[in-house]
Design an enzyme around this catalytic site. Structure first.
Site, PDB file in Angstrom:
ATOM      1  CE  LYS A  99      60.264  66.025  44.289  1.00  0.00           C
ATOM      2  NZ  LYS A  99      60.607  64.608  44.506  1.00  0.00           N
ATOM      3  CG  ASP A 146      57.721  64.742  46.997  1.00  0.00           C
ATOM      4  OD1 ASP A 146      58.295  65.767  47.386  1.00  0.00           O
ATOM      5  OD2 ASP A 146      58.291  63.877  46.297  1.00  0.00           O
TER       6      ASP A 146
END
Length: 367
Positions: free
Chosen positions: A231, A227
């Site tokens: 980003k 995750d």
């Protein structure tokens, strides 16, 4: 007097973020209705994986009980291709709000934009997938004039992407980006290795985070670091580095090798206490230096180095002093030798939806 211009809106995804967005959209629609020169927003489609509620004649769907009406809808579920065709045929400008985290939807963005349909989304997968998809998305938008905004794909409602874009577009040189990009990891390390006191056992903190709803249903989906890697991929690309994918640079996983392939998240949590000593050792080593460990992502733009993993920080460092599930992102640039820091809630339905609503307002101003 400027005539009111209709804008048609389709919303895909009606979960936590989707519901919060629909509520904010209703408020925005009411505010715009009081301004004579504003655009009139008409929601003409709302869908989730197995249900579609839409208005074949393009008349606006009433906001009252939209989520309930969607759940009760007996209309034929439209495929993504049918949704795109429906929007492309609308008698005025249309915007697709994608509140899903679906790769399948993300892969269709170039086709959506090519038909002149603007996109607003928190979906990270579109912008952190292959570099080719990234290029196709922005070249399709440039060719058709459609807009694409994705503030909430990093840091929920925090102004991370808009700040970075402003730095780059005004000619500043970004040299380093560093921070805590995951609300889950922030919460875990703030409670496991606090700046004051001793913190709990690692496995107990992971279990607590799951019970409080801070982790994915299977905590491994947070602990694998992907995750955060997604980003960082987005921010690195915006800073000018052609990062190929979130797996093309070092990402430290906090899943013990032996537990990577256990059948379920529950089984993972049952067996995790057997591996507490690994994390305890790392915490103690940092403490001996008067430091704490945190799970961070960093981009060294000059050296073209992107990485995700555990780092040690002095207790007085802003990254060490975070509270709760807050995110912190620091930009070091030619103009900001002392970093420009953005800090605040980086997760949650309301703040993520606020980022989406903010992007929608930007699109409305530019259409």
């Amino acid at each position: 007097m400027t005539p009111v211009k209709d804008v048609f809106i389709a919303v895909i995804g009606a979960g936590g973020v989707g519901k919060a967005f629909l509520s904010q959209l209703e408020g925005l629609s009411q505010r715009l209705a009081t301004q004579s020169s504003s655009r009139k927003l008409s929601v003409i489609l709302v869908s989730r994986s197995t249900k579609t509620l839409y208005s074949p004649q393009y008349s606006p769907l009433p906001f009252d009980n939209l989520s309930t009406k969607l759940a009760d809808s007996t209309q034929q579920t439209l495929s993504l291709t049918e949704v795109i065709d429906f929007l492309a045929a609308a008698p005025a400008k249309s915007i697709l709000i994608d509140n899903t985290s679906s790769q399948d939807v993300a892969d269709q963005y170039p086709q959506v934009l090519a038909k002149g349909i603007s996109i607003v989304t928190p979906n990270k997968k579109a912008f952190s997938g292959s570099f080719k998809l990234w290029q196709d998305i922005f070249s399709s938008a440039a060719a058709s004039g459609a807009k694409v905004y994705h503030e909430s794909s990093v840091g929920a409602g925090l102004p991370v992407i808009s700040t970075l874009k402003d730095l780059v577009e005004t000619g500043d040189e970004v040299t380093k980006i560093e921070g805590v990009f995951s609300g889950t990891m922030s919460f875990l390390f703030n409670s496991f290795a606090p700046t004051e006191g001793s913190g709990g056992k690692w496995s107990a903190e992971v279990t607590k985070a799951k019970e409080l709803g801070y982790t994915e249903p299977d905590p491994r989906d947070d602990l694998n670091g992907l995750d955060v890697a997604r980003k960082l991929t987005i921010l690195a690309r915006l800073a000018g580095l052609p990062v190929e994918s979130p797996t093309s640079f070092p990402v430290q996983s906090l899943i013990p090798k032996e537990l990577e392939s256990v059948a379920s998240g529950d089984e993972f949590l049952q067996k995790l206490p057997e591996f507490d000593s690994q994390m305890e050792d790392l915490k103690n080593a940092a403490e001996k230096e008067g430091k704490v460990i945190r799970f961070v992502g960093s981009i060294d733009v000059a050296k073209k180095v992107v990485k995700v993993g555990l780092e040690k920080f002095d207790r007085s460092h802003p990254i060490a002093a975070l509270k709760g599930s807050d995110n912190i992102i620091s930009f070091t640039t030619k103009r900001y030798a002392s970093p420009l820091i953005i800090q605040g809630a980086g997760a949650g339905g309301d703040v993520t939806a606020a980022g989406v609503t903010g992007d929608l307002i930007k699109v409305l101003e530019r259409l």
